[in-house]
Design a protein around this motif. Structure first.
Motif, short mmCIF file in Angstrom:
data_model
loop_
_atom_site.label_atom_id
_atom_site.label_comp_id
_atom_site.label_asym_id
_atom_site.label_seq_id
_atom_site.Cartn_x
_atom_site.Cartn_y
_atom_site.Cartn_z
N VAL A 189 16.90 2.02 -9.96
CA VAL A 189 16.39 3.23 -10.88
C VAL A 189 16.36 2.72 -12.24
CG1 VAL A 189 16.69 5.51 -11.52
CG2 VAL A 189 17.14 4.65 -9.07
N LEU A 190 17.52 2.17 -12.70
CA LEU A 190 17.69 1.77 -14.23
C LEU A 190 16.82 0.63 -14.56
CD1 LEU A 190 21.45 2.06 -14.91
CD2 LEU A 190 19.67 3.55 -15.57
N TYR A 191 16.33 -0.39 -13.87
CA TYR A 191 15.56 -1.47 -14.19
C TYR A 191 14.51 -1.75 -13.26
CZ TYR A 191 19.54 -1.91 -17.22
OH TYR A 191 20.57 -1.75 -18.16
N GLY A 192 14.39 -1.30 -12.06
CA GLY A 192 13.32 -1.62 -11.17
C GLY A 192 13.69 -2.82 -10.46
N ASP A 193 15.12 -3.16 -10.33
CA ASP A 193 15.71 -4.17 -10.01
C ASP A 193 15.98 -4.00 -8.39
OD1 ASP A 193 17.24 -6.62 -9.04
OD2 ASP A 193 18.79 -6.37 -10.70
N GLY A 194 14.78 -4.39 -7.63
CA GLY A 194 15.12 -4.30 -6.01
C GLY A 194 13.90 -4.80 -5.52
N VAL A 195 13.86 -4.88 -3.93
CA VAL A 195 12.52 -5.00 -3.33
C VAL A 195 12.28 -4.22 -2.26
CG1 VAL A 195 12.74 -7.42 -3.96
CG2 VAL A 195 14.21 -6.87 -1.80
N PHE A 196 10.96 -4.08 -1.77
CA PHE A 196 10.67 -3.06 -0.83
C PHE A 196 9.74 -3.55 0.09
CE2 PHE A 196 6.57 -1.14 -1.77
CZ PHE A 196 6.28 -1.54 -3.15
N ASP B 73 2.65 7.04 14.86
CA ASP B 73 1.56 6.49 13.96
C ASP B 73 2.26 6.92 12.65
OD1 ASP B 73 -0.82 5.31 15.38
OD2 ASP B 73 -0.37 7.24 16.41
N GLY B 74 2.51 5.96 11.65
CA GLY B 74 3.19 6.36 10.59
C GLY B 74 3.38 5.16 9.42
N TYR B 75 4.00 5.49 8.39
CA TYR B 75 4.00 4.43 7.47
C TYR B 75 5.59 4.65 6.83
CZ TYR B 75 3.59 2.31 2.63
OH TYR B 75 3.65 1.55 1.65
N ILE B 76 6.03 3.52 6.75
CA ILE B 76 7.77 3.21 6.87
C ILE B 76 7.79 2.29 5.62
CG2 ILE B 76 9.77 2.44 7.71
CD1 ILE B 76 7.18 2.51 10.09
N ARG B 77 8.83 2.96 4.69
CA ARG B 77 9.21 2.33 3.34
C ARG B 77 10.58 1.93 3.54
NH1 ARG B 77 7.26 2.92 -1.84
NH2 ARG B 77 5.22 2.88 -0.45
N LEU B 78 10.67 0.60 3.40
CA LEU B 78 11.95 0.01 3.58
C LEU B 78 12.36 -0.63 2.12
CD1 LEU B 78 14.41 -0.85 5.69
CD2 LEU B 78 12.68 -2.72 6.29
N VAL B 79 13.58 -0.19 1.91
CA VAL B 79 13.89 -0.56 0.48
C VAL B 79 15.11 -1.00 0.04
CG1 VAL B 79 14.06 0.33 -1.92
CG2 VAL B 79 12.35 1.45 -0.73
N VAL B 80 15.64 -2.00 -0.69
CA VAL B 80 16.81 -2.62 -0.91
C VAL B 80 16.97 -2.67 -2.43
CG1 VAL B 80 18.36 -4.58 -0.51
CG2 VAL B 80 16.69 -4.06 1.12
N PHE C 224 17.76 1.93 1.93
CA PHE C 224 17.25 2.81 2.43
C PHE C 224 15.91 2.71 3.17
CE2 PHE C 224 16.06 3.41 -1.85
CZ PHE C 224 14.85 3.96 -1.95
N CYS C 225 15.72 3.69 4.00
CA CYS C 225 14.50 3.56 4.90
C CYS C 225 13.81 4.87 5.18
CB CYS C 225 14.79 2.99 6.33
SG CYS C 225 13.32 2.58 7.43
N ILE C 226 12.62 5.07 4.79
CA ILE C 226 11.81 6.34 5.06
C ILE C 226 10.85 6.27 6.07
CG2 ILE C 226 10.77 8.20 3.83
CD1 ILE C 226 11.83 7.02 0.96
N ALA C 227 10.66 6.97 7.02
CA ALA C 227 9.76 6.72 7.85
C ALA C 227 8.82 8.05 7.88
CB ALA C 227 10.05 6.57 9.42
N ALA C 228 7.77 8.09 7.48
CA ALA C 228 6.49 9.23 7.21
C ALA C 228 5.41 8.72 7.55
CB ALA C 228 6.88 9.50 5.96
#
Ligand code: PXG
Length: 289
Positions: free
Chosen positions: A24-31, A84-91, A111-115
């Protein structure tokens, strides 16, 4: 909706990240953005591999194995009855202090969002889409390599806002030298004299998994597929143009900067790729159930 967050499945309301998380603070992560078609994960292993490769590039040690990450992805789909969906996987780098030093972030967050997602209007998948070139240039690979699918997407968001201003759904981005790179969330292809061209990864683009699929399908259909640098002149004078991306899938582009591409309709090569992609996506992948 059930969300996976750091080892637990929680409700959407409970799925909260710390304001001290460096994602959140620096965009430090991958997805990763991943699709499910017909109860199967599209190119699951390649998405997981790309996530770990991006994490390695930014020295982010993901605390679970690739196998465990795959199970997180599949279980999040199961918990949300995704076919059928779109999944967002974030570290993310995880919780730290207000300095940017990642040394002070002891544990990454996962975290993982399946939508679901619909990126462009339905009729554009049939008729084709207009795009414009953004003044905003794509990040150079020597600065933040676009192969790193990082949480800092401002470069692409700024270009997307130019598309919004022009009243079109997507913007084309050039590299620093004016060579065609990619769009804000999709890779670009052009067709000239029955040869399919797409920019090479090294100029500074995401190594798109849908791009790889489209290249393979193009070759299977008997077309020559060439990774080659090209300019806007080549786009304007192409016979056909199309975009590929996990969220976008495959879509024809029929107008670029108010130049009509080809005859202004999805051409035969593009149509063949789009059909082959749909068929492939619906009959391949890792079973969710
Ligand atoms: N280029 C960029 C810059 C991307 O972000 C692609 C190409 C296509 O790659 P894949 O592997 O998906 O074929 C992407 C992926 C969105 C959105 O809402 C798009 C992506 C990621 C997250 C959101 O448009 N794109």
């Amino acid at each position: 909706m059930v969300i996976y967050l750091d080892g637990k499945f929680v409700s959407e309301d409970e799925a909260k990240i710390s304001v001290f998380d460096h994602g959140v603070l620096y965009g430090d992560g991958v997805f990763e953005g991943i699709r499910a078609y017909n109860s199967r994960i599209f190119r699951c292993e390649e998405h997981i591999d790309r996530l770990y490769a991006a994490a390695k590039a930014i020295m982010l040690n993901i605390p679970i194995s690739k196998q465990e990450m795959t199970e997180v992805l599949l279980e999040t789909c199961r918990k949300n009855n995704i076919k059928d969906g779109y999944i967002r996987l974030v570290v993310t780098r995880g919780k730290g202090d207000l300095g940017l030093n990642p040394k002070n972030c002891p544990s990454p967050s996962i975290f993982c969002i399946a939508a679901t997602i619909q990126l462009y209007p339905e009729e554009m998948y049939i008729k084709g889409m207009p795009i414009v070139t953004a003044a905003q240039r794509r990040n150079k690979a020597t600065i933040v390599d676009p192969q790193i699918k990082s949480l800092n997407y401002l470069n692409n968001i700024l270009a997307k806002m130019e598309a919004n201003r022009a009243g079109v759904p997507e913007a084309l981005m050039l590299d620093h030298d004016g060579i065609v790179a990619e769009c804000t969330g999709d890779n670009i292809f052009i067709v000239k004299d029955n040869v399919i061209y797409t920019p090479p990864i090294h100029i500074g683009i995401l190594d798109g998994i849908t791009r790889r699929t489209a290249m393979e399908l193009g070759e299977k259909l008997g077309y020559k597929v060439v990774e080659k640098e090209f300019t806007l002149f080549n786009v304007y004078n192409a016979d056909e143009c199309f975009l590929t991306g996990t969220a976008a899938e495959a879509i024809a582009v029929t107008n670029v900067d108010e130049r009509v591409i080809g005859d202004g309709q999805a051409g035969p090569v593009t149509t063949a790729i789009l059909h082959a992609f749909k068929e492939y996506a619906n009959s391949n992948g890792t079973d969710i159930y």
